[in-house]
Write an enzyme that holds these catalytic residues in place. Structure first.
Site, PDB file in Angstrom:
ATOM      1  N   ASP A  84      -2.206  80.859  50.307  1.00  0.00           N
ATOM      2  CA  ASP A  84      -1.659  82.152  50.759  1.00  0.00           C
ATOM      3  C   ASP A  84      -2.809  83.128  50.995  1.00  0.00           C
ATOM      4  OD1 ASP A  84      -2.183  83.800  48.172  1.00  0.00           O
ATOM      5  OD2 ASP A  84      -1.361  81.890  47.506  1.00  0.00           O
ATOM      6  N   ASP A 129      -2.977  86.072  49.393  1.00  0.00           N
ATOM      7  CA  ASP A 129      -2.767  87.048  48.311  1.00  0.00           C
ATOM      8  C   ASP A 129      -1.782  88.110  48.836  1.00  0.00           C
ATOM      9  OD1 ASP A 129      -3.281  87.642  45.621  1.00  0.00           O
ATOM     10  OD2 ASP A 129      -4.756  89.148  46.127  1.00  0.00           O
TER      11      ASP A 129
END
Ligand SMILES: [Zn+2]
Length: 285
Positions: free
Chosen positions: A208, A210
Site C-alpha cells: 500500500d 500508507d
C-alpha cells in the site's frame, strides 16, 4: 554449512516446498518464541522457518518476543536469516506489489531498550552502521531479478510502533525525512541478529501507499491482505531461488560482529549471564 532461517511476516505462515518437516518447541532465557520452529530441507539445504506473528497471526508487533525468536534461530544453528515482511510505501516510485531489499532502518518504536541480548552484567556495543548483511542482500536482490518481479535494490525502512497505522501527519513527516517504506517489526530482528552474529536481510513486499497518497485510499487490513496474497506466491519463488543460489559458506563480517564489541571485563560477567548467553558470547569468554 549453517542453517538458513526464514522469518515469515503477515501472509506467510507456511512454506509448502519444505521437505522432511519437523516442528520444534523451544523455551529460551528470554521466554517463548512466537510459535514452534519448523525445520526441513529446501533445495537440499537445511532451513528453519518461524512465522513472526504465530500461525493464525496471534501476536502483535509490540508483543513479539524478538529476543526469543532470534535466540531460538541461533540455538537451531541458523547462520543467515531472510525476513519476509509486508510494508507500506512512502515514495511514489515504490509501488504496491513491488519488492524492496531493505538496506537501512530508523527506529520509531517504544521498545528499543528491550531489543538487545546485552545488559544484565554483560555490555556489548555492536557496529550497526550497515544493519543488513551485504552478501545475503545481494543474492536476495539477484534472486528477485531472476524471478522477474519489480524490485528496488535498497530502501530505508522506518520501524513504527503500531499496531494502528500512521496518521497523515506522521506519514508526511516520514516522507520529509526521506524514508522509503514503513513497517512494524524488522529493526529489532536486524539488531538482535547482528548481536547473535547471524546475517540478516529483509525482503519487503509493498502492499500500500500508507496514507499520504492523494490518489490512493489510506491503508487498511483488507488492502494489505489482498495485495499480500498476490505477492506471497512471488515471495516463495524468490526464497527458493535465493536458497538455490546462496553460497554454502559466508565471507561477510557478520560472523565476527561481537569480536571487539564486548566491553564488560570478562571476569565480572556472572555465571547466570554466561549461561544464558553461552550460545552467543561463549566463544569469546
Ligand atoms: Zn553476513
Amino acid at each position: 554449512m549453517g542453517r538458513i532461517g526464514i522469518i515469515g511476516g503477515s501472509g506467510l505462515y507456511k512454506i509448502e516446498a519444505l521437505k522432511s518437516v519437523k516442528k520444534i518447541s523451544l523455551t529460551t532465557p528470554f521466554g517463548k518464541p512466537s510459535d514452534k520452529f519448523v525445520t526441513g530441507k529446501l533445495e537440499d539445504k537445511e532451513v528453519v522457518f518461524l512465522p513472526r506473528h504465530g500461525v493464525g497471526h496471534r501476536v502483535s508487533p509490540s508483543e513479539i518476543n524478538y529476543r526469543a525468536n532470534i535466540y531460538g534461530m541461533k540455538k537451531l544453528g541458523v547462520e543467515r536469516i531472510i525476513s519476509v515482511t509486508a510494508c507500506g510505501s512512502l515514495k511514489e516510485e515504490i509501488k504496491p506489489l513491488d519488492f524492496v531489499v531493505v538496506d537501512q532502518f530508523v527506529d520509531r518504536t517504544n521498545h528499543a531498550r528491550n531489543m538487545t541480548f546485552f545488559g544484565r552484567g554483560a555490555v556489548a556495543h555492536i557496529v550497526f552502521a550497515h544493519p543488513v548483511c551485504p552478501e545475503l542482500s545481494l543474492v536476495l536482490y539477484q534472486s528477485c531479478k531472476n524471478t522477474g518481479v519489480a524490485v528496488h535494490s535498497r530502501g530505508t525502512y522506518i520501524n513504527m510502533e503500531g499496531p494502528a497505522f500512521s496518521t497523515l501527519a506522521e506519514s508526511n513527516l516520514y516522507r520529509q525525512w526521506g524514508m522509503d517504506i514503513i513497517g512494524m517489526t524488522n529493526m529489532a530482528e536486524a539488531r538482535l541478529a547482528r548481536e547473535a552474529e547471524i546475517c540478516y536481510s529483509s525482503l519487503a513486499c509493498v502492499t500500500d501507499y500508507d496514507c499520504w497518497h492523494a490518489k490512493h485510499e489510506s491503508v487498511t487490513v483488507d488492502m494489505v491482505i489482498q495485495n499480500l496474497s498476490k505477492n506471497i506466491e512471488n515471495a516463495k519463488k524468490i526464497l527458493i531461488e535465493l536458497i538455490r543460489k546462496l553460497p554454502r559458506h559466508r565471507e561477510c563480517s557478520c560472523k565476527d560482529a561481537l569480536k571487539y564489541a564486548i566491553i564488560t571485563e570478562k571476569k565480572l560477567i556472572t555465571e547466570k549471564t554466561k549461561k544464558d548467553l553461552e550460545i552467543i558470547i561463549g566463544k569469546y569468554l
